[in-house]
Design a protein around this motif. Structure first.
Motif, mmCIF file in Angstrom:
data_model
loop_
_atom_site.group_PDB
_atom_site.id
_atom_site.type_symbol
_atom_site.label_atom_id
_atom_site.label_comp_id
_atom_site.label_asym_id
_atom_site.label_seq_id
_atom_site.Cartn_x
_atom_site.Cartn_y
_atom_site.Cartn_z
ATOM 1 N N GLY A 116 -3.408 3.276 20.629
ATOM 2 C CA GLY A 116 -3.055 4.689 20.542
ATOM 3 C C GLY A 116 -2.063 5.167 21.581
ATOM 4 N N PHE A 117 -1.522 4.246 22.395
ATOM 5 C CA PHE A 117 -0.560 4.667 23.425
ATOM 6 C C PHE A 117 0.682 5.288 22.792
ATOM 7 N N ASP A 118 1.220 4.611 21.762
ATOM 8 C CA ASP A 118 2.419 5.142 21.108
ATOM 9 C C ASP A 118 2.121 6.455 20.396
ATOM 10 N N ASP A 119 0.937 6.546 19.770
ATOM 11 C CA ASP A 119 0.571 7.795 19.100
ATOM 12 C C ASP A 119 0.444 8.935 20.103
ATOM 13 N N PHE A 120 -0.186 8.633 21.239
ATOM 14 C CA PHE A 120 -0.325 9.650 22.293
ATOM 15 C C PHE A 120 1.043 10.116 22.775
ATOM 16 N N ASN A 121 1.930 9.153 23.033
ATOM 17 C CA ASN A 121 3.270 9.514 23.501
ATOM 18 C C ASN A 121 4.008 10.352 22.468
ATOM 19 N N GLN A 122 3.873 9.959 21.190
ATOM 20 C CA GLN A 122 4.609 10.650 20.136
ATOM 21 C C GLN A 122 4.049 12.052 19.896
ATOM 22 N N ILE A 123 2.709 12.148 19.854
ATOM 23 C CA ILE A 123 2.090 13.437 19.526
ATOM 24 C C ILE A 123 2.083 14.385 20.725
ATOM 25 N N VAL A 124 1.615 13.864 21.874
ATOM 26 C CA VAL A 124 1.450 14.733 23.047
ATOM 27 C C VAL A 124 2.761 14.939 23.795
ATOM 28 N N LEU A 125 3.436 13.852 24.104
ATOM 29 C CA LEU A 125 4.635 13.968 24.934
ATOM 30 C C LEU A 125 5.856 14.388 24.127
ATOM 31 N N VAL A 126 6.167 13.598 23.067
ATOM 32 C CA VAL A 126 7.386 13.900 22.307
ATOM 33 C C VAL A 126 7.240 15.198 21.524
ATOM 34 N N ARG A 127 6.207 15.251 20.634
ATOM 35 C CA ARG A 127 6.034 16.449 19.816
ATOM 36 C C ARG A 127 5.638 17.650 20.672
ATOM 37 N N GLY A 128 4.798 17.389 21.701
ATOM 38 C CA GLY A 128 4.404 18.483 22.594
ATOM 39 C C GLY A 128 5.594 19.075 23.311
ATOM 40 N N THR A 129 6.500 18.204 23.758
ATOM 41 C CA THR A 129 7.710 18.691 24.430
ATOM 42 C C THR A 129 8.584 19.483 23.468
ATOM 43 N N GLN A 130 8.704 18.962 22.240
ATOM 44 C CA GLN A 130 9.520 19.666 21.251
ATOM 45 C C GLN A 130 8.946 21.042 20.934
ATOM 46 N N GLU A 131 7.618 21.104 20.731
ATOM 47 C CA GLU A 131 6.999 22.385 20.393
ATOM 48 C C GLU A 131 7.033 23.342 21.578
ATOM 49 N N THR A 132 6.878 22.811 22.791
ATOM 50 C CA THR A 132 6.997 23.669 23.976
ATOM 51 C C THR A 132 8.399 24.241 24.077
ATOM 52 N N GLY A 133 9.391 23.378 23.827
ATOM 53 C CA GLY A 133 10.774 23.848 23.839
ATOM 54 C C GLY A 133 11.031 24.903 22.783
#
Length: 625
Positions: A549-566
């Motif tokens: 789940g490392f890649d899923d975590f990075n994609q959902i929390v970091l990548v998507r989270g950053t995009q949605e925060t932006g």
């Protein structure tokens, strides 16, 4: 003195020759043509390699004293000097030899692999520049020049992984590698800053000389909380090593870097970039030795990386990704050795791993070219009869990787396992079981790949036919007497021949044999068992397939989270606040103008009435004010 001056000049040539080759290939490659370009680049790296052989012979074989030479001072700030200088000792001489040998082989291999690529000369420029950056890293005598090489390999790896920039996967892989390494570099550069603050210098010898006097110093993290300065520095430096040498949880970039051309996969993952963190911790051993808490942390991280990333290789079907996850696992072994203060064993395994892993990658590249750039092992099979030389090299590399005696991997890997067994550091027990069980997992994924690729029924169309003892690195490293597990092993070392003959008495050997047998059973003899196992343990299979789940975590929390925060900040601050203020001001001006415009009627008596009313208001204000 004559030999010392000669070695200084040789080290400078070793560092500058790949840079010269890179500049020529990059700036003049199109004019010179492909043939002349690769001849110049290979010749320069070849000369540097043979010079490194002489340096290794003098420094390591003939025990020439270490040389610390400053070529020039780049900048001065008060009493601090920032120098460009080399430290030529056993550790740097060994690393230089390994880097240049693998780089030379990759340069030669590239001629055939990239012959039809439009970026042929550009690739040679990048590879030579990568070699130059790595040499600066290993030859430096101070943390500033080391950081220059450290960042250099990071930037050039971005260019090489994304070399085929028209492929989305290559761009994604290069960006992921770049960002993860930048996260680690934040810790690394902070560690360098703390070293400079503590000791007033970045020169290795001057820093190491002052370490014992700084053992009681503390750093205030918050007004109410302080930590030991040496422990804090060690942690920050290791964060940099975690990213560069792909330790859990910062390992996610390395499998994605397989999107680059296979020659650079061999260079990055075998002997250069990913081993930079292992080299750095070994070089900084006089600091890490006084921080047992961080050594324990390294043991736990290394053990976790060695076992759990090895399991991921078992479920991969891309031949290059299997080898990539194997690299992660072997880097975990090296980190375990560092945590157990077995720095000699870590560097020994780094050296042996460089050769057999480069061999495996280049063999995989041969398969990929023969399969018309197909990398899925499920579409291969029976290639041994069509690619006999590639098959032999893959078998040799696999045997060394699996630590089968008398191949080199047996001596280096078993040394690590025995060293951590003797370690008394907290976490050593956990790390020992991880590396011991890893002895079963390694042959399982290695021979699974071998059987699927070269044996079993063809599923495709054929398109084209030195035991690590305390004297290995000498004074290049520092070990406290109570941590010296390698010395304990050396007291009982029976010799390389007897060590190989006694392999059958160790659990490691039989776990390795069991791993090979399991791979044969599930892949070549009864493939249906693999399907049954997948369905029977579907939950475990899905966990491994999703890489914990490392890649899923990075994609959902970091990548998507950053995009949605932006997006949120854009909607609130940009659209509603800034644009709203600007547009609101404009709207208000337009409304006022519209209202005021009604006053301008064009009738004289309206204006006269307005003047009378104005004078009246003024007189009332004047009289009552």
């Amino acid at each position: 003195m004559i030999v010392e001056n000669l070695l200084i000049q040789i080290s400078l040539l070793i560092g500058l020759l790949p840079l010269a080759g890179s500049l020529i290939a990059g700036l003049l490659g199109k004019r010179l043509g492909t043939t002349l370009t690769h001849r110049i680049a290979i010749s320069f790296v070849g000369i540097a390699f043979f010079l490194s052989c002489y340096m290794f012979w003098k420094i390591v074989i003939h025990a020439q004293p270490a040389i610390d030479h400053v070529f020039y001072t780049w900048a001065s700030a008060g009493v601090m000097n920032f120098d460009v200088g080399f430290l030529i000792d056993r550790l740097s001489a060994t690393m230089t030899l390994v880097v240049l040998f693998v780089s030379l082989m990759v340069h030669i291999y590239t001629i055939g692999y990239m012959e039809d690529d439009p970026g042929y000369t550009r690739f040679f420029s990048y590879v030579s520049l990568f070699t130059f950056s790595m040499l600066m890293l290993v030859l430096s005598n101070n943390l500033l020049l080391l950081f220059f090489g450290w960042e250099g390999v990071g930037v050039v790896s971005y260019l090489l992984i994304g070399f085929w920039f028209k492929r989305e996967a290559a761009n994604f892989g290069s960006l992921k590698a770049f960002l993860v390494n930048r996260l680690g570099d934040i810790g690394f550069i902070l560690g360098i800053a703390v070293v400079l603050w503590l000791f007033g210098t970045l020169n290795y010898h001057e820093v190491f000389r002052q370490v014992p006097s700084a053992l009681d110093k503390v750093i205030s993290v918050t007004p109410d909380y302080s930590v030991n300065a040496i422990t804090f520095v060690s942690l920050l430096l290791f964060i940099g090593a975690m990213a560069k040498s792909a330790q859990v949880p910062m390992h996610v970039w390395l499998p994605e870097s397989m999107e680059g051309p296979t020659p650079i996969s061999a260079l990055i993952h075998a002997a250069t970039m990913v081993t930079a963190g292992i080299y750095m911790v070994s070089r900084m051993s006089p600091i890490f030795e006084y921080s047992p808490q961080i050594l324990s942390f390294i043991l736990i991280i290394g053990g976790t990386t060695a076992f759990f990333t090895g399991l991921l290789a078992v479920v991969q079907n891309d031949i290059k990704r299997v080898i990539a996850y194997s690299t992660l696992s072997q880097l975990g072994y090296m980190a375990v050795a560092l945590g157990a203060s077995a720095y000699d064993a870590a560097i020994f395994h780094l050296v042996t791993h460089a050769f057999f892993k480069a061999l495996l990658f280049l063999a995989a590249g041969s398969v990929i070219i023969a399969m018309h750039h197909e990398q899925d092992m499920r579409k291969m099979g029976g290639l041994a009869r069509y690619l006999p030389i590639t098959y032999i090299t893959f078998v040799i590399g696999s045997l060394a990787l699996c630590a089968i005696p008398p191949f080199s991997g047996f001596y280096s890997k078993d040394t690590i396992i025995e060293a951590v067994k003797l370690s008394e550091m907290p976490g050593a027990g956990y790390a020992y079981w991880c590396v011991l069980l890893g002895a079963f997992v390694t042959p399982l994924y290695s021979f699974r790949a071998l059987f699927m690729t070269f044996h079993t029924k063809p599923r495709m169309v054929i398109y084209r036919m030195l035991y690590a003892h305390p004297s290995l690195l000498g004074d290049s490293i520092f070990i406290l007497p109570e941590h010296d597990v390698i010395a304990k092993l050396g007291e009982e070392f029976p010799g390389s021949v007897m060590m190989a003959l006694d392999a059958g008495l160790t659990p490691t050997f039989w776990l390795t044999i069991a791993g090979i047998a399991t791979a044969w059973l599930f892949t070549a003899y009864r493939p249906s068992l693999s399907t049954w196992f997948t369905h029977r343990f579907s939950m475990l299979y899905k966990i491994l397939l999703r890489k914990y789940g490392f890649d899923d975590f990075n994609q959902i929390v970091l990548v998507r989270g950053t995009q949605e925060t932006g997006t949120l900040f854009y909607d609130v601050s940009d659209v509603k606040l800034i644009d709203g203020s600007v547009n609101g001001s404009g709207a208000m001006v337009r409304w006022v103008a519209k209202v005021v415009r009604n006053v301008q009627t064009g009738y004289l008596y309206h204006y006269a009435l307005a003047m009378v009313l104005g004078i009246t208001v003024f007189l009332i204000y004047f009289m009552w004010g």
